[in-house]
Design a protein around this motif. Structure first.
Motif, mmCIF file in Angstrom:
data_model
loop_
_atom_site.group_PDB
_atom_site.id
_atom_site.type_symbol
_atom_site.label_atom_id
_atom_site.label_comp_id
_atom_site.label_asym_id
_atom_site.label_seq_id
_atom_site.Cartn_x
_atom_site.Cartn_y
_atom_site.Cartn_z
ATOM 1 N N THR A 183 0.830 -1.190 0.000
ATOM 2 C CA THR A 183 0.000 0.000 0.000
ATOM 3 C C THR A 183 0.869 1.247 0.000
ATOM 4 O O THR A 183 1.736 1.422 0.851
ATOM 5 N N GLU A 231 -9.571 -3.042 8.606
ATOM 6 C CA GLU A 231 -8.753 -3.491 9.738
ATOM 7 C C GLU A 231 -9.278 -2.954 11.057
ATOM 8 O O GLU A 231 -8.745 -3.283 12.120
ATOM 9 N N SER A 254 -8.455 2.974 9.243
ATOM 10 C CA SER A 254 -8.487 1.903 8.255
ATOM 11 C C SER A 254 -9.729 1.070 8.532
ATOM 12 O O SER A 254 -9.834 0.415 9.575
ATOM 13 N N THR A 282 -0.466 -0.965 11.553
ATOM 14 C CA THR A 282 -1.200 0.226 11.117
ATOM 15 C C THR A 282 -0.679 1.499 11.776
ATOM 16 O O THR A 282 -0.716 2.564 11.154
ATOM 17 N N MET A 325 -9.010 5.317 5.060
ATOM 18 C CA MET A 325 -8.663 4.307 4.063
ATOM 19 C C MET A 325 -9.605 3.112 4.155
ATOM 20 O O MET A 325 -10.135 2.797 5.225
ATOM 21 N N ASP A 326 -9.776 2.446 3.027
ATOM 22 C CA ASP A 326 -10.536 1.201 3.029
ATOM 23 C C ASP A 326 -9.727 0.110 3.718
ATOM 24 O O ASP A 326 -10.239 -0.634 4.537
ATOM 25 N N GLU A 327 -8.427 0.034 3.381
ATOM 26 C CA GLU A 327 -7.542 -0.973 3.966
ATOM 27 C C GLU A 327 -6.094 -0.535 3.756
ATOM 28 O O GLU A 327 -5.737 -0.044 2.685
ATOM 29 N N SER A 328 -5.282 -0.726 4.790
ATOM 30 C CA SER A 328 -3.873 -0.344 4.674
ATOM 31 C C SER A 328 -2.984 -1.511 4.278
ATOM 32 O O SER A 328 -1.816 -1.318 3.949
#
Length: 235
Positions: A25, A108, A105, A79, A71-74
């Motif tokens: 990412t 997560e 995130s 994190t 964010m949708d996903e890191s």
């Protein structure tokens, strides 16, 4: 020929490393003057505009920069370390910088508030945990992410400017007011209620004339003169 095997292995490992870097990412690019990255559009356009107004005001009055990354996903288990990297790339870190990063995130289910050393030095009494419990966390629990971010940033901004003897003019109360119930919905409710009453009256069985054989056979009163009587006394 045997000498080619180590070379092939090195090429294979290099390809794996390259692919890993490609899928890692990347640090998100800030939008809206470097104060917001909202990957899933969790904030409405009105909320994003209000956030920009508050952040701009606190930066002008107290020289504190506040940024938000949603964010949708890191794609990392670390994190917090990733959030620190984002804060550094967005120039929110440092001893001479007064910066705050709100990092979330979604998949997560992680969130971090990153404050620079410069901010902590100038505002040591601002309690981020308390402000989160009062604003951000209750809203996130019911899925109102925009409200949570806005209320959190606004509360921080008011406390920052208060330390500097200033105040924030932007007020989120109007932003969170529920829209009034449309007047035409009352007409719809009256029509539906009237239709239900009319259907009930139309479907209700009509009373039979007194003395008829059918009425006598199904009489359910106090005195029994037929075999179908279900009253208090038996004949």
């Amino acid at each position: 020929m045997p000498r080619l095997c180590p070379t092939i292995a090195r090429i294979f490992l290099a390809c794996i490393a390259t692919c890993s870097l490609a899928f890692a990412t990347a640090v998100p690019t800030p939008i809206q003057n470097g104060i917001l990255y909202d990957e899933n559009r969790l904030l409405s356009a009105q909320e994003a505009d209000f956030l920009k107004a508050v952040v701009t005001e606190v930066q002008q009055k107290s020289n504190v920069k506040i940024a938000t990354v949603l964010m949708d996903e890191s794609h990392t288990s670390e994190t917090y370390a990733f959030a620190k990297t984002v804060a550094d790339k967005w120039r929110l870190e440092g001893d001479s910088t007064k910066g705050i990063l709100i990092f979330v995130s979604m998949k997560e289910r992680s969130k971090h508030i990153i404050a620079s050393n410069g901010f902590k030095t100038n505002y040591p009494n601002i309690d981020f945990d308390r402000i989160q419990q009062e604003t951000l966390i209750p809203s996130f629990r019911v899925g109102k992410y925009g409200r949570g971010i806005i209320s959190f940033v606004w509360q921080i901004s008011t406390e920052i400017t208060a330390v500097d003897g200033r105040s924030i003019s932007a007020d989120p109360k109007d932003l969170f007011v529920e829209p009034p119930f449309p007047w035409y919905n009352y007409i719809f409710i009256v029509i539906v209620f009237g239709a239900v009453i009319a259907a009930y009256i139309y479907a209700r069985p009509k009373k039979k004339a007194k003395g008829s054989a059918k009425a006598h056979a199904t009489f359910n009163g106090k005195f029994a003169t037929s075999k179908n009587f279900n009253g208090s006394f038996k004949s």
